[in-house]
Design a protein around this motif. Structure first.
Motif, short mmCIF file in Angstrom:
data_model
loop_
_atom_site.label_atom_id
_atom_site.label_comp_id
_atom_site.label_asym_id
_atom_site.label_seq_id
_atom_site.Cartn_x
_atom_site.Cartn_y
_atom_site.Cartn_z
N ARG A 1 0.85 -1.18 0.00
CA ARG A 1 0.00 0.00 0.00
C ARG A 1 0.89 1.24 0.00
O ARG A 1 1.96 1.25 0.60
CB ARG A 1 -0.91 0.02 1.23
CG ARG A 1 -1.92 -1.13 1.28
CD ARG A 1 -2.87 -1.14 0.09
NE ARG A 1 -3.57 0.11 -0.09
CZ ARG A 1 -4.71 0.43 0.53
NH1 ARG A 1 -5.27 -0.42 1.37
NH2 ARG A 1 -5.29 1.60 0.29
N THR A 22 2.49 4.73 0.86
CA THR A 22 2.69 5.63 2.00
C THR A 22 3.11 7.02 1.54
O THR A 22 2.98 7.98 2.30
CB THR A 22 3.77 5.07 2.94
OG1 THR A 22 5.00 4.95 2.22
CG2 THR A 22 3.36 3.72 3.50
N ILE A 54 0.68 9.45 2.17
CA ILE A 54 -0.62 8.80 2.01
C ILE A 54 -0.82 7.84 3.18
O ILE A 54 0.09 7.09 3.54
CB ILE A 54 -0.70 8.02 0.68
CG1 ILE A 54 -0.61 8.99 -0.51
CG2 ILE A 54 -1.99 7.20 0.60
CD1 ILE A 54 -0.57 8.31 -1.86
N ASN A 55 -1.98 7.87 3.76
CA ASN A 55 -2.32 6.94 4.84
C ASN A 55 -2.63 5.58 4.20
O ASN A 55 -3.63 5.44 3.49
CB ASN A 55 -3.54 7.45 5.61
CG ASN A 55 -3.86 6.58 6.82
OD1 ASN A 55 -3.48 5.43 6.91
ND2 ASN A 55 -4.60 7.16 7.76
N PRO A 56 -1.81 4.56 4.47
CA PRO A 56 -2.02 3.26 3.80
C PRO A 56 -3.13 2.43 4.43
O PRO A 56 -3.48 1.37 3.90
CB PRO A 56 -0.67 2.57 3.99
CG PRO A 56 -0.14 3.12 5.28
CD PRO A 56 -0.61 4.56 5.32
N GLU A 57 -3.64 2.88 5.55
CA GLU A 57 -4.70 2.15 6.26
C GLU A 57 -4.25 0.76 6.68
O GLU A 57 -5.05 -0.17 6.77
CB GLU A 57 -5.98 2.08 5.42
CG GLU A 57 -6.54 3.44 5.05
CD GLU A 57 -7.83 3.34 4.27
OE1 GLU A 57 -8.90 3.17 4.90
OE2 GLU A 57 -7.78 3.44 3.02
N LYS A 102 -6.00 9.59 2.54
CA LYS A 102 -6.04 8.20 2.07
C LYS A 102 -6.06 8.21 0.54
O LYS A 102 -6.35 9.23 -0.08
CB LYS A 102 -7.27 7.49 2.63
CG LYS A 102 -7.24 7.42 4.16
CD LYS A 102 -8.54 6.86 4.72
CE LYS A 102 -8.51 6.87 6.24
NZ LYS A 102 -9.79 6.39 6.82
N GLU A 145 -8.69 9.85 -1.65
CA GLU A 145 -8.73 11.31 -1.61
C GLU A 145 -7.75 11.95 -2.60
O GLU A 145 -7.92 13.12 -2.96
CB GLU A 145 -8.41 11.80 -0.19
CG GLU A 145 -9.40 11.32 0.86
CD GLU A 145 -8.95 11.69 2.27
OE1 GLU A 145 -8.70 12.89 2.51
OE2 GLU A 145 -8.84 10.79 3.11
N GLU A 158 -3.73 0.07 -6.52
CA GLU A 158 -4.51 1.00 -5.70
C GLU A 158 -5.77 1.43 -6.45
O GLU A 158 -6.87 1.49 -5.88
CB GLU A 158 -3.66 2.22 -5.35
CG GLU A 158 -2.51 1.95 -4.38
CD GLU A 158 -2.98 1.90 -2.93
OE1 GLU A 158 -4.20 1.95 -2.67
OE2 GLU A 158 -2.10 1.81 -2.04
#
Length: 482
Positions: A22, A24, A44-47, A70, A73, A102
């Motif tokens: 994911r 970052t 970036i928030n990878p959650e 995220k 967004e 993604e």
């Protein structure tokens, strides 16, 4: 190409292979020709959790991305900024595939033309010790600030790409890399394209080797070139990692699939390649065993072992072994109960085998029954034969052979069609000795079971005797008549 848009991109990720990666961080520098016209960079928030080893490499930790946007967004911004551009990155397949995954998770297909600055550098600046971004920039005096961060690596890649553009007269190299039929963008970054173009389109084996020429993968193929290229189109993490470690490809043509299978098994045994999972351990072997029970009846049963046997008559699945027991039972009029095809019954009542002569209910003498069992066992022993399998050679002037003695695989070789081969001993000068293993025995067992007599010449023993006359097979092999 002075008006062509290029999006030079670098991403940082959570690690864990292509499928689990994911984002970052991402940085995009938009260029028109060699001129920078726009730039976008964001965490970036990878959650998902960022492992400690990734933080140690990039400096990005979970706290840094906690309040970052995220991917949904920022997806629209990324798509719009790269829409008319060619996707450029150092080792482009990594960045491109992570970004595409993604978008795929959002239900969108992300597709762009690609250029790899690793492959472009190998073509336009040949002979360097290393083409990793750090060492390459050191070699040609390109400064890198903030290494292993998206913006720092992107800025260095932009300068590198500008150098490459200046070295490519009339953009001939870049145009060739972007050509619809070019596979440059899909090839591993360290692999010379000429190695792919030179691969044969015939049966054989291929070896992927790392930068130290160590074999990391061995495979077999009916069409070597087609199979090798298919590895690089595969999006699995394992295939991607294999591509990243591949610097060289060796191959050996065999002329037929059987030889390729046997040679693949030999190379996996010999080199124990990192990316070969199958064939590293022997599987379960089933054998038909016999013993005398309390009534004095010779009973047949299935024995299971993991020991490697030499006999190609060994069974490599329970279904095969059970099928053989049923055949023996019908052929020799044996009792299903005493062939362990039924249990917890006094008198057999098999759904299909109906020709038991009554040893289970006492109407057949034990002595007579045991004679039939011994005949069945003898028939099994005869299946551990000495024989030659004939197959296509590597060219029309030769034929290939596999030699099995008393059920034990000895190896294979190639014989010129004009060679004087009169008896089985005459194959020895052409024989390439191989080690018999669980996997080679299984390959031959399956081949004999599926192909049958047309390609096989049986012999009574390994002496100078000719082919067994009782076999309904061809009497000529490689021009011989015994």
């Amino acid at each position: 190409m002075n008006d062509q848009l290029f999006a030079v991109i670098d991403v940082e990720t959570t690690g864990g292979g292509i499928a689990g990666n994911r984002l970052t961080e991402i940085c995009i520098v938009l260029m028109k020709g060699a001129v920078v016209i726009d730039k976008y960079s964001t965490l970036i928030n990878p959650e998902k959790h960022i492992p400690l080893q990734i933080t140690a490499l990039t400096g990005i930790d979970n706290d840094m991305v906690a309040n970052a946007p995220k991917f949904p967004e920022v997806a629209k911004k990324i798509e719009e900024m790269t829409r008319e551009a060619i996707f450029v990155a150092h080792n482009v397949n990594f960045d491109y595939n992570v970004l595409r995954n993604e978008f795929k998770d959002l239900g969108f297909e992300y597709s762009r033309k690609k250029l790899c600055t690793v492959r472009l550098s190998r073509k336009l600046i040949p002979g360097l010790f290393s083409y990793s971004l750090g060492r390459l920039c050191d070699s040609i005096n390109i400064p890198i600030v903030n290494r292993h961060r998206a913006e720092g690596d992107t800025d260095a890649t932009v300068i590198l790409f500008q150098r490459l553009l200046s070295l490519d007269d009339d953009f001939k190299v870049i145009r060739s890399f972007l050509h619809a039929h070019s596979r440059q963008a899909t090839l591993p970054p360290h692999l010379c394209a000429e190695q792919i173009y030179e691969l044969p389109e015939s049966p054989g084996i291929y070896l992927f080797k790392d930068k130290n020429h160590k074999v990391v993968y061995a495979g077999k193929a009916i069409n070597i070139k087609k199979r090798v290229i298919s590895h690089f189109y595969d999006k699995l993490s394992k295939e991607y990692q294999l591509g990243q470690e591949t610097y060289y490809i060796d191959y050996e043509t065999t002329g037929n699939e059987l030889m390729a299978l046997l040679l693949e098994a030999e190379y996996i045994r010999k080199y124990y390649p990192k990316y070969n999972q199958a064939q590293k351990r022997p599987g379960t072997i089933y054998q038909i065993i016999s013993y005398v029970n309390q009534r004095g009846i010779i009973q047949l049963a299935l024995g299971k072992t993991k020991l490697i046997r030499d006999s190609v008559g060994t069974f490599y699945s329970r279904a095969q072994a059970t099928e053989k027991l049923e055949q023996l039972c019908e052929m020799f009029k044996l009792c299903p109960r005493y062939c362990t095809l039924q249990s917890n019954v006094e008198i057999c009542s098999h759904y299909r085998i109906k020709n038991c002569e009554g040893v289970c209910d006492g109407s057949e003498l034990v002595e007579n029954y045991n004679e039939k069992v011994e005949a069945a066992i003898a028939s099994l022993n005869r299946e551990s034969s000495t024989y030659v399998i004939r197959e296509k050679g590597r060219h029309y002037e030769e034929e290939a052979f596999v030699l099995v003695r008393d059920g034990r695989y000895l190896g294979f070789g190639y014989v010129d069609k004009n060679a004087q081969v009169s008896c089985i001993d005459d194959f020895e000068p052409f024989l390439k000795l191989q080690q018999a293993t669980y996997h080679t025995n299984k390959i031959l067992s399956n081949y004999v079971r599926k192909q049958g007599a047309p390609n096989i010449l049986f012999f009574d023993d390994f002496s100078t005797a000719g082919p067994r006359p009782s076999q309904n097979v061809t009497q000529e092999l490689f021009g011989m008549s015994c």
